[in-house]
Write a protein that holds these residues in place. Structure first.
Motif, mmCIF file in Angstrom:
data_model
loop_
_atom_site.group_PDB
_atom_site.id
_atom_site.type_symbol
_atom_site.label_atom_id
_atom_site.label_comp_id
_atom_site.label_asym_id
_atom_site.label_seq_id
_atom_site.Cartn_x
_atom_site.Cartn_y
_atom_site.Cartn_z
ATOM 1 N N SER A 160 0.860 -1.182 0.000
ATOM 2 C CA SER A 160 0.000 0.000 0.000
ATOM 3 C C SER A 160 0.898 1.234 0.000
ATOM 4 C CB SER A 160 -0.899 -0.008 1.232
ATOM 5 O OG SER A 160 -1.778 -1.110 1.194
ATOM 6 N N ASN A 219 -19.353 -1.344 3.950
ATOM 7 C CA ASN A 219 -19.796 -2.585 3.317
ATOM 8 C C ASN A 219 -18.997 -3.766 3.864
ATOM 9 O OD1 ASN A 219 -21.649 -1.266 1.518
ATOM 10 N ND2 ASN A 219 -19.890 -0.611 0.301
ATOM 11 N N SER A 261 -14.908 -5.172 3.610
ATOM 12 C CA SER A 261 -14.130 -4.980 2.390
ATOM 13 C C SER A 261 -13.924 -3.536 1.984
ATOM 14 C CB SER A 261 -14.785 -5.723 1.223
ATOM 15 O OG SER A 261 -16.108 -5.248 1.026
ATOM 16 N N ASN A 262 -14.916 -2.678 2.188
ATOM 17 C CA ASN A 262 -14.714 -1.297 1.743
ATOM 18 C C ASN A 262 -15.582 -0.297 2.499
ATOM 19 O OD1 ASN A 262 -17.320 -0.906 0.209
ATOM 20 N ND2 ASN A 262 -16.487 -2.625 -0.974
ATOM 21 N N GLU A 264 -17.471 3.618 1.971
ATOM 22 C CA GLU A 264 -17.958 4.553 0.955
ATOM 23 C C GLU A 264 -17.964 5.982 1.488
ATOM 24 O OE1 GLU A 264 -21.726 3.519 -0.685
ATOM 25 O OE2 GLU A 264 -21.097 1.511 -1.329
ATOM 26 N N ILE A 289 -15.402 4.650 -3.411
ATOM 27 C CA ILE A 289 -15.226 3.400 -2.669
ATOM 28 C C ILE A 289 -13.758 3.245 -2.304
ATOM 29 C CG2 ILE A 289 -15.323 0.890 -2.818
ATOM 30 C CD1 ILE A 289 -17.777 1.100 -4.502
ATOM 31 N N LYS A 302 -11.107 0.630 -0.726
ATOM 32 C CA LYS A 302 -10.875 -0.782 -0.392
ATOM 33 C C LYS A 302 -9.946 -0.862 0.819
ATOM 34 C CE LYS A 302 -11.541 -2.436 -5.121
ATOM 35 N NZ LYS A 302 -12.780 -3.164 -4.845
ATOM 36 N N SER A 334 -8.947 -3.122 4.826
ATOM 37 C CA SER A 334 -8.888 -4.426 5.488
ATOM 38 C C SER A 334 -9.806 -4.450 6.708
ATOM 39 C CB SER A 334 -7.453 -4.738 5.922
ATOM 40 O OG SER A 334 -6.958 -3.714 6.763
ATOM 41 N N THR A 354 -12.988 4.530 -7.406
ATOM 42 C CA THR A 354 -12.450 3.527 -6.489
ATOM 43 C C THR A 354 -10.993 3.841 -6.152
ATOM 44 O OG1 THR A 354 -13.886 1.821 -7.439
ATOM 45 C CG2 THR A 354 -12.029 1.076 -6.104
ATOM 46 N N LYS A 358 -7.566 2.240 -4.214
ATOM 47 C CA LYS A 358 -6.958 1.018 -3.670
ATOM 48 C C LYS A 358 -5.543 1.333 -3.188
ATOM 49 C CE LYS A 358 -4.790 -1.015 -7.763
ATOM 50 N NZ LYS A 358 -4.633 -2.246 -8.557
#
Length: 327
Positions: free
Chosen positions: A108, A150, A153-154, A156, A180, A182, A184, A214, A216
């Motif tokens: 990351s 959610n 996982s993610n 918002e 979104i 992403k 852990s 999105t 990540k």
């Protein structure tokens, strides 16, 4: 001449397109020097591919072992201090003057988040297509309020509008677009809806149909917004002198409510205790005047912490009545 051009390309330790062109020209010259009139197209292609594999392998080793700038790569700049040099199967982060090797795109964001300029979520999502065109495949830093979580996982984020006199972080969200993030499992456990969050992540994709961006490879910035606060106490005008249950194991005497004011958001103390965002120890760090046994005097109210687990929140006028602990 071909070998010399390849060596020069490796010796120039900066990311530059000319290095790749020098290497390609060197491969071409070596290929031409090997082939003859009897050589067929298959042999020419085979030699060229073999030379590319060999030079790529050397490039990988130089980057991994000696921290050289890769040749087979494309650089995506965030700013003058932060960029990512993407190659096949690996990438190299530039964090100011430090370069970090990332094999198989597993890391990351490894840089300090302060190196990236913050973008407000409302600005980013006002025109998501324009934002994606401007920032795609770059690392960006975004600050906003969580609109939805959610599973594991993610998270918002959406555009939001502040509401007058709202409490517990409440805002009005705009459902027209969203971001979104992403994350852990352990990250999600620390956040609730309406919390502020600041993240740095790679703007990876844009779903035109759902107006969704999105992020990540994210790194969450230590949010210092919630470090400082002021306690506000509202006393009950019609005090019955009976202990009223405030929240599990917490009781009040003549106190209508207690608020924690961060300056940008105001929360009920009961709400924060229930969510595990604040506890008795946190409260007692604020303006302690005296500390005797389990009776604590604060600026705005007093706390009686009983051995049976009950905690009484009292007005400043209440005395050290330990008989309450026997109730």
């Amino acid at each position: 001449m071909g070998i010399l051009l390849i060596i020069i390309a490796y010796l120039i330790n900066i990311y530059n397109l000319y290095r790749f062109l020098l290497l390609c020209l060197g491969i071409l010259l070596i290929t031409l020097s090997i082939i003859s009139k009897k050589s067929n197209l298959f042999l020419i292609i085979y030699i060229s591919i073999l030379l590319f594999v060999i030079t790529y392998s050397i490039d990988y080793v130089n980057t991994y072992l000696f921290n050289f700038r890769p040749i087979f790569a494309i650089e995506n700049k965030t700013n003058a201090k932060v960029s990512v040099i993407n190659s096949l199967f690996y990438r190299q982060y530039k964090c100011e003057d430090q370069y970090i090797f990332d094999n198989n795109y597993e890391l990351s964001f490894p840089c300090e988040t302060s190196l990236v300029q913050d973008i407000d979520i409302n600005k980013l999502l006002n025109e998501p297509a324009v934002s994606y065109q401007k920032y795609h495949h770059q690392f960006i830093k975004v600050t906003g309020k969580i609109s939805k979580i959610n599973g594991n996982s993610n998270i918002e984020l959406k555009e939001y509008t502040l509401v007058d006199n709202s409490i517990n972080g409440y805002v009005k969200f705009n459902d027209a677009s969203k971001l979104i993030i992403k994350v852990s499992d352990d990250v999600i456990d620390n956040y609730k809806i309406y919390d502020y969050i600041t993240v740095v992540g790679l703007l990876n994709s844009y779903d035109k149909k759902n107006n969704t961006l999105t992020l990540k490879d994210i790194k969450i910035e230590d949010n210092k917004k919630y470090n400082n606060y002021v306690i506000e106490v509202i006393e009950d005008d019609k005090c019955s002198k009976d202990a009223l249950e405030y929240i599990q194991d917490y009781y009040t005497f003549c106190l209508k409510n207690i608020y924690i004011n961060y300056g940008f958001d105001k929360y009920e103390l009961a709400y924060l205790i229930k969510d595990g965002k604040i506890n008795l120890e946190d409260i007692l760090k604020i303006d302690i005047e005296d500390n005797k046994d389990n009776f604590y005097k604060l600026d705005k109210f007093n706390i009686l912490n009983c051995h049976n687990g009950k905690k009484y929140l009292l007005t400043k006028d209440e005395l050290e009545d330990y008989t309450l602990c026997d109730e």
